[in-house]
Design an enzyme around this catalytic site. Structure first.
Site, mmCIF file in Angstrom:
data_model
loop_
_atom_site.group_PDB
_atom_site.id
_atom_site.type_symbol
_atom_site.label_atom_id
_atom_site.label_comp_id
_atom_site.label_asym_id
_atom_site.label_seq_id
_atom_site.Cartn_x
_atom_site.Cartn_y
_atom_site.Cartn_z
ATOM 1 N N LYS A 189 0.848 -1.581 -0.114
ATOM 2 C CA LYS A 189 -0.029 0.206 -0.108
ATOM 3 C C LYS A 189 1.261 1.471 -0.198
ATOM 4 O O LYS A 189 2.229 1.183 0.588
ATOM 5 C CB LYS A 189 -0.603 0.413 1.166
ATOM 6 C CG LYS A 189 -0.279 0.378 2.183
ATOM 7 C CD LYS A 189 0.373 1.548 2.661
ATOM 8 C CE LYS A 189 0.401 1.536 4.276
ATOM 9 N NZ LYS A 189 1.619 2.320 4.868
ATOM 10 N N ASP A 239 -2.796 -1.318 10.009
ATOM 11 C CA ASP A 239 -3.318 -1.226 9.121
ATOM 12 C C ASP A 239 -3.351 -2.428 8.851
ATOM 13 O O ASP A 239 -4.028 -2.621 6.801
ATOM 14 C CB ASP A 239 -1.779 -1.057 7.974
ATOM 15 C CG ASP A 239 -1.123 0.438 8.959
ATOM 16 O OD1 ASP A 239 -1.894 1.493 9.262
ATOM 17 O OD2 ASP A 239 -0.100 1.011 7.302
#
Length: 287
Positions: free
Chosen positions: A12, A139
């Protein structure tokens, strides 16, 4: 009989990262924009019906099982069922650097959760899996949910978003950065004004930045040098707390031209930004 699947564990990027406050428990309140890349690790999950243990095919040097997010994710998921589950051997093809700000460990945990939910036929929904994921790291939920998102709180409050799916050149300077060290620095900006979701897509660099960048560049000369070089070709930004930095390009060829001229001693890759996680794309194909 052994059932085996190999699933992507994508990287990401934090397209921006604002620190808007600090909570009484010491955690920081964030606003960020997550987008996935079509590049990352691979996780192979192999069921072993004759065994009941959860183990790695190749233990990671220097990381005990109790500290490994992959093993922790599998064990946390196993606790959600009262039935007997077949054992699993987990292999990983590692491409994402540790301490890079690309979410590699969190992504590995999410891929393990979704993959074993599929193999073990547990039938848990994304809300339940994201709840487990949050116990492993802030996350993990965005990787579990699998869509680009505007994140708030400590990063776990997610609103689906659709930023442009551009190409990125990602560089990894020769250093590893400890997130805790950056968030504990006194010079870190912690009072950036909150923004609404819409301005995140307006491209106003003065309003959207990475608040960790100044501290990281001061503490890690390798990051500073790499950012200065990449900034010659357009805006360069840190992802997460680093060490990886990225530049955005309209085409793959434009990114690769810059990649081929990078300074020696810097690793990295070219990848496309995607708003639907490659993990979810693969799982959809398996349904």
């Amino acid at each position: 009989m052994t059932a085996t699947i190999t699933l992507p564990s994508p990287a990401k990027l934090n397209l921006f990262l604002h620190i808007v406050g600090r909570r009484p428990d010491g955690y920081h309140e964030l606003q960020t924009l997550f987008q996935f890349l079509d590049y990352g690790d691979d996780i192979t999950l192999s069921l072993n019906p004759e065994q009941s243990d959860i183990r790695l095919e190749s233990p990671i040097s220097g990381v005990a099982d109790e500290d490994n997010l992959i093993i922790r994710a599998a064990r946390a998921l196993a606790k959600k069922t009262s039935g007997d589950l077949p054992g699993v051997t987990i292999g990983i093809t590692k491409r994402l650097p540790m301490g890079g700000g690309l979410g590699g460990g969190s992504s590995n945990a999410a891929t393990t959760l979704l993959g074993l939910n599929h193999l073990w036929q547990l039938g848990l929904g994304l809300d339940e899996l994201a709840e487990i994921g949050l116990t492993l790291g802030a996350d993990v939920p965005v990787f579990v949910r699998g869509h680009a998102a505007f994140g708030e709180g400590i990063g776990e409050k997610l609103t689906p978003a659709s930023p442009p799916e551009d190409w990125f050149l990602v560089l990894k300077p020769a250093c590893s950065i400890n997130t805790g060290k950056i968030f504990s620095e006194q010079g870190l900006t912690r009072d950036t004004p909150r923004i609404r979701i819409a301005p995140a897509f307006e491209g106003d660099a003065s309003r959207c930045r990475n608040d960790c960048e100044d501290v990281v560049r001061r503490l890690y000369p390798e990051v500073n040098e790499s950012m200065e070089w990449l900034a010659e070709f357009g805006p360069a930004r840190l992802t997460g707390t680093g060490a990886c930095i990225f530049g955005r390009f309209p085409t793959e060829s434009a990114a690769r031209i810059i990649w081929e001229s990078k300074p020696s001693g810097i690793t990295g890759f070219v990848a496309k930004g995607v708003n639907v996680s490659p993990l979810h794309q693969k799982l959809t194909e398996l349904e």
